[in-house]
Motif scaffolding. Structure first.
Motif, PDB file in Angstrom:
ATOM      1  N   UNK A  25       0.383  16.342   8.414  1.00 53.78           N
ATOM      2  CA  UNK A  25       1.844  16.347   8.265  1.00 53.78           C
ATOM      3  C   UNK A  25       2.367  14.939   8.016  1.00 53.78           C
ATOM      4  N   UNK A  26       1.815  13.977   8.736  1.00 54.49           N
ATOM      5  CA  UNK A  26       2.346  12.621   8.634  1.00 54.49           C
ATOM      6  C   UNK A  26       2.027  12.021   7.261  1.00 54.49           C
ATOM      7  N   UNK A  77       0.808  -1.222   0.000  1.00 50.02           N
ATOM      8  CA  UNK A  77       0.000   0.000   0.000  1.00 50.02           C
ATOM      9  C   UNK A  77       0.845   1.278   0.000  1.00 50.02           C
ATOM     10  N   UNK A  78       1.962   1.245   0.751  1.00 51.59           N
ATOM     11  CA  UNK A  78       2.732   2.492   0.814  1.00 51.59           C
ATOM     12  C   UNK A  78       3.405   2.812  -0.514  1.00 51.59           C
ATOM     13  N   UNK A 129      -6.203  14.586   4.410  1.00 51.02           N
ATOM     14  CA  UNK A 129      -5.033  13.737   4.613  1.00 51.02           C
ATOM     15  C   UNK A 129      -4.652  13.021   3.318  1.00 51.02           C
ATOM     16  N   UNK A 182       8.611  13.240   1.492  1.00 46.07           N
ATOM     17  CA  UNK A 182       9.726  13.898   2.176  1.00 46.07           C
ATOM     18  C   UNK A 182      10.783  12.850   2.465  1.00 46.07           C
ATOM     19  N   UNK A 183      11.962  13.297   2.869  1.00 46.00           N
ATOM     20  CA  UNK A 183      13.029  12.298   2.937  1.00 46.00           C
ATOM     21  C   UNK A 183      13.971  12.425   4.127  1.00 46.00           C
ATOM     22  N   UNK A 184      13.823  13.461   4.953  1.00 46.56           N
ATOM     23  CA  UNK A 184      14.791  13.629   6.031  1.00 46.56           C
ATOM     24  C   UNK A 184      14.753  12.448   7.004  1.00 46.56           C
ATOM     25  N   UNK A 185      15.903  11.942   7.361  1.00 45.09           N
ATOM     26  CA  UNK A 185      15.958  10.772   8.230  1.00 45.09           C
ATOM     27  C   UNK A 185      16.559  11.082   9.582  1.00 45.09           C
ATOM     28  N   UNK A 210       0.735   4.387  -2.703  1.00 43.23           N
ATOM     29  CA  UNK A 210       0.519   5.776  -2.309  1.00 43.23           C
ATOM     30  C   UNK A 210       1.639   6.661  -2.837  1.00 43.23           C
ATOM     31  N   UNK A 211       2.854   6.144  -2.756  1.00 42.18           N
ATOM     32  CA  UNK A 211       3.993   6.924  -3.233  1.00 42.18           C
ATOM     33  C   UNK A 211       3.883   7.199  -4.731  1.00 42.18           C
ATOM     34  N   UNK A 260       6.694  21.096   5.243  1.00 41.90           N
ATOM     35  CA  UNK A 260       5.627  20.148   5.603  1.00 41.90           C
ATOM     36  C   UNK A 260       4.491  20.892   6.298  1.00 41.90           C
ATOM     37  N   UNK A 318      -0.956  13.485   0.648  1.00 40.27           N
ATOM     38  CA  UNK A 318      -0.003  12.531   0.079  1.00 40.27           C
ATOM     39  C   UNK A 318       0.364  12.931  -1.356  1.00 40.27           C
ATOM     40  N   UNK A 340       4.634  11.906   4.447  1.00 38.76           N
ATOM     41  CA  UNK A 340       5.822  11.092   4.700  1.00 38.76           C
ATOM     42  C   UNK A 340       6.506  10.641   3.420  1.00 38.76           C
ATOM     43  N   UNK A 341       5.715  10.154   2.476  1.00 41.47           N
ATOM     44  CA  UNK A 341       6.334   9.570   1.287  1.00 41.47           C
ATOM     45  C   UNK A 341       6.830  10.641   0.316  1.00 41.47           C
TER      46      UNK A 341
END
Lengths: 585, 260
Positions: B100-101, B72-73, B167, B107-110, B76-77, B128, B171, B104-105
């Motif tokens: 914001x969450x 699924x992710x 939401x 954005x990339x900061x880890x 979505x991406x 974000x 995405x 996620x897909x």
């Protein structure tokens, strides 16, 4: 009807059974050697004394619903309290008398209950023989229970004053070794030579703290928490920074004043804070119930042992601790991956069981004959050197510097979990904890997110292990029992899952007062009953305050969803949760 | 090339054929409604597209990429955002955090960025937040202002549905899939949401596939209507044609008695 007699009866019976239980398991006898107020009160008696008033207090408490006035307490409540005392006292008296009679008759009850000893009877009858002693016991129960119920009759400031006064007396008695270390010879004013508070000192502490509490309650000063909440955001920020700095400074200088034993205790607390912070990332933030957390602690300790000790059986590079640390971190990461990968597709209970198994596997591997050529089996690995520092080697014999070492790593761990919590990664963990299916549908790769949580947790635990190895100087498989995982978990739950200050407070209270799996706490007498008290505490916390002592906002939301909904609704009249009148389209 | 090309997708749960050989194409900027009686397999079909259910056979191609077998992710991406029939927010996170969450897909900061508070990290956090606010602003006064720092569970039912759409928008999809977006709303809210769906296509450029029971909504916004019944595609076409199709009427109301 204002007094619920059946409730009083119920609480009374429970109280009696509790008292008999405390006597039967030998707590009274074991705690008798520790003096709370000297002369007059030992911890053994304290173990009994709290029951009747607390239960009477609870039995006569009224629940006030929002918006309703509670009925004021009256003489009837005293009656109910006395009833609780009478029942409690009767059960205890019959119990003690019965035990005495059985012992006299030579019945071998001690084969089953070894702690039912004449010494215990001697203590609870205050050494005055059965007749007089039991009378005192009974009258004491009734008196204390009535007093407990009478608390409801007092005005709120007085009541809180008494409650807090008693708590402070207990706390001062508990902290005797700490206070003595700090005050040195001046501590003689407070404590008797043979241990325990002097009666005069206890009275002064009680009156002073009680009066201060009563006065602040009377002034109805808002609590620090509400005042903090009312501040502007940037003021709040400054206050937080100041608070953190002050506590840092306090903890920075505190060990200088403490003796070896107390510094040892502080260092142990620090180690558990470190592990609890790591577990907090896994459980509190990512919502993965990991019951085998001790495995990573073991990997850290054994990794350090093998890499640094000349006594390592197979492979012994004898590296310095600091060189070994990065390698240990890599090992922990690998361990996180190894444990994480197979369990990551599981959810909830299944995951808990599997991690539990992994934790045991790691310990049994270290213990096994198969690997004993590399890890020494049950002999463990000895001769682990200390941590090199500019001023020399830091070893376990120098608990003060071990504490500073632990403190540095705790600070790093706090920083790491704090920064991660409020980042993109922390948000994805939070979403995953709330609803894994939806989190995945919203584009979060739950596999990598979970693995990352596992790895971060593993690394923090491995730091704990590395310091532990250098501190103790040897590692044995027995130091990494399931019990460690469980105690760290209890620390996280009691302290407040998902909240860094909560986790630290939890470790300080539990490890500090009760002690860790093998490490003694302030109450060394508790050693034998530690697991019982841990268990009882966990049950009480789950019932009374399931979100923990210092909860994270998210946990309290989760647990008090409906109440908050309703509060918001009540406060706003009809507002908040419900749509306002909308303009017609 | 169409945006989404689905051919001969079938799903069975044990002996039950939930979706049987269904084909569908969706073009850029198109609004397609899927209707059908309860248990027709609409949501299962949805779940096939978003990777939550693995079809037994067939092919689902989104912008030329085969979706079957993806998580699924990953779907979505690629650019498919969805909502759920029984609203599934992250109830204890704040309204803003919910949005914001969802980025996620995109954005990339880890770990590194978070620990060292790099410039890239701070910039991304700011973006974000801004994007979340832009998406919420689209819903006007409904989700505006002070409400954004409150937990999502304080929202009313209609607002929860709105937040779920927000939401999905966060995405940054090209295709938005709405599962019964107006279920449980009152007529006024339904009317408002109908307009909003139109705006989603016109202003944000999404193609939209939605499952909907409210025929007024379907009739107002759909370019094309697909009817499912017993897991099979009954018919497809514009609203007028489809609703007058005797087979569709039969599926909803049953066959008239023979001797009538």
């Amino acid at each position: 009807m204002s007094v619920d007699w059946s409730r009083a009866r119920f609480y009374g019976i429970n109280g009696g059974i509790t008292l008999a239980f405390i006597c039967a398991i030998g707590m009274v006898e074991a705690f008798d050697s520790r003096s709370v107020i000297n002369p007059g009160l030992t911890l053994g008696i304290v173990a009994l004394v709290w029951v009747p008033p607390l239960l009477a207090y609870l039995a006569t408490r009224r629940k006030a619903l929002e918006g309703f006035e509670a009925e004021p307490a009256g003489a009837q409540d005293l009656g109910a309290g006395a009833l609780v005392g009478v029942i409690t006292g009767l059960i205890l008296v019959v119990f003690v008398w019965g035990v005495d009679a059985l012992l006299e008759a030579g019945v071998a009850i001690r084969d089953v209950f070894p702690r039912l000893s004449p010494a215990m009877i001697e203590i609870v009858t205050f050494g005055r023989g059965l007749g007089a002693g039991l009378t005192i016991l009974f009258v004491g129960c009734v008196g204390l229970a009535t007093a407990g119920a009478a608390l409801h009759l007092l005005s709120r400031p007085v009541r809180r004053g008494i409650e807090f006064g008693l708590l402070y007396v207990l706390a001062f008695s508990l902290l005797e070794p700490v206070v003595t270390d700090i005050l040195e010879d001046n501590a003689d004013a407070l404590y008797a030579r043979t241990g325990g508070l002097k009666p005069s000192a206890a009275a002064v502490i009680f009156l002073l703290t009680g009066a201060i509490t009563a006065w602040t309650t009377h002034r109805n000063a808002p609590s620090i928490r509400t005042r903090y909440g009312r501040m502007d955001l940037d003021v709040q920020r400054r206050v937080t920074i100041a608070g953190v700095l002050i506590s840092l400074a306090l903890f920075g200088i505190l060990p200088r004043f403490l003796g070896g034993i107390m510094n040892e205790l502080l260092a142990n607390i620090g180690l558990f804070v470190l592990m609890a912070l790591g577990l907090n990332v896994v459980i509190g933030l990512a919502g993965i119930l990991d019951l085998g957390y001790v495995a990573f602690f073991a990997v850290g300790a054994y990794g350090t042992a093998v890499l640094t000790s000349p006594g390592s059986p197979a492979f012994s590079p004898e590296l310095s601790w600091w060189v070994a640390l990065p390698i240990v971190i890599i090992l922990a990461t690998l361990a996180g991956l190894v444990v994480g990968t197979p369990v990551i597709r599981m959810r909830g209970d299944y995951l808990a069981i599997v991690t539990l198994g992994f934790g045991e596997i790691v310990r049994i591997l270290f213990l096994s004959d198969w690997l004993s050529s590399s890890f020494g089996g049950s002999q463990g690995i000895r001769q682990i050197p200390g941590i090199e520092w500019f001023t020399g080697e830091i070893k376990g014999v120098d608990p003060e510097r071990i504490f500073y070492m632990v403190a540095i790593f705790v600070l790093v761990a706090v920083y790491v979990s704090w920064r991660l919590q409020y980042s993109r990664i922390g948000r994805s963990w939070m979403a995953m904890r709330e609803d894994e299916t939806v989190a995945e549908a919203m584009g979060i790769n739950t596999v990598t997110a979970k693995l990352l949580a596992f790895i971060i947790g593993a690394i923090l635990a491995s730091w704990g292990g590395a310091i532990f190895a250098a501190k103790v100087g040897s590692v044995f498989p027995n130091s990494f029992e399931l019990l460690v995982s469980i105690i760290v978990l209890v620390v996280v739950i009691v302290g407040g899952m998902g909240n860094i200050p909560g986790v630290i407070l939890g470790a300080a209270l539990l490890i500090g007062v009760l002690g860790g799996p093998t490490q003694p706490g302030l109450l060394q007498e508790f050693q034998e009953y530690k697991l019982l008290i841990y268990g009882a505490l966990l049950v009480v916390v789950m019932l009374v305050r399931p979100e923990g002592l210092l909860p994270s906002t998210y946990r309290s939301r989760e647990l008090h969803h409906e109440e908050m909904d309703q509060d918001a609704w009540l406060k706003a009249g009809v507002g908040a949760g419900i749509d306002e009148e909308e303009p017609a389209l | 090339m169409s945006l989404l090309e689905i051919s001969n997708v079938s799903v069975s749960f044990g002996g039950l054929r939930a979706v049987n050989e269904v084909a569908l194409t969706v073009n850029e900027g198109e609004i397609v409604s899927i209707i059908g009686p309860n248990g027709a397999g609409k949501t299962t079909f949805f779940n096939c597209i978003t990777g939550m259910v693995k079809p037994d056979s067939g092919s689902i191609r989104f912008q030329g990429t085969e979706l079957i077998g993806m998580d699924p992710n990953q779907v979505t991406t690629l650019g498919i955002g969805r909502t759920f029939q029984n609203v599934r927010l992250f109830p204890n996170m704040t309204i803003l955090e919910n949005i914001m969450v969802a980025q996620h897909c995109r954005t990339e900061q880890g770990v590194w960025g978070a620990l060292f508070q790099t410039r890239g990290f701070k910039k991304e956090e700011k973006e974000i937040r801004e994007r979340a606010n832009t998406v919420l602003d689209f819903f006007g006064t409904r989700l505006a202002g002070y409400r954004r720092e409150q937990p999502a569970f304080v929202l009313s039912y209609a607002n929860r549905r709105r937040l779920e759409i927000a939401r999905a928008m966060a995405t940054m999809p090209t295709l938005l899939m709405l599962d019964e977006p107006t279920a449980g709303m009152n007529p006024r809210e339904t009317k408002e949401l109908t307009q909003l769906i139109g705006k989603l296509r016109d202003e944000w450029g999404y193609a939209i596939v939605m499952i909907e029971h409210d025929m007024k909504v379907v009739g107002t916004v759909s370019d094309r209507v697909v009817v499912l019944d017993h897991g099979e595609k009954l018919t497809e076409g514009d609203y007028e044609t489809v609703t007058h199709d005797p087979r569709v009427i039969e599926a909803y109301l049953g066959r008239p008695p023979e001797d009538a």
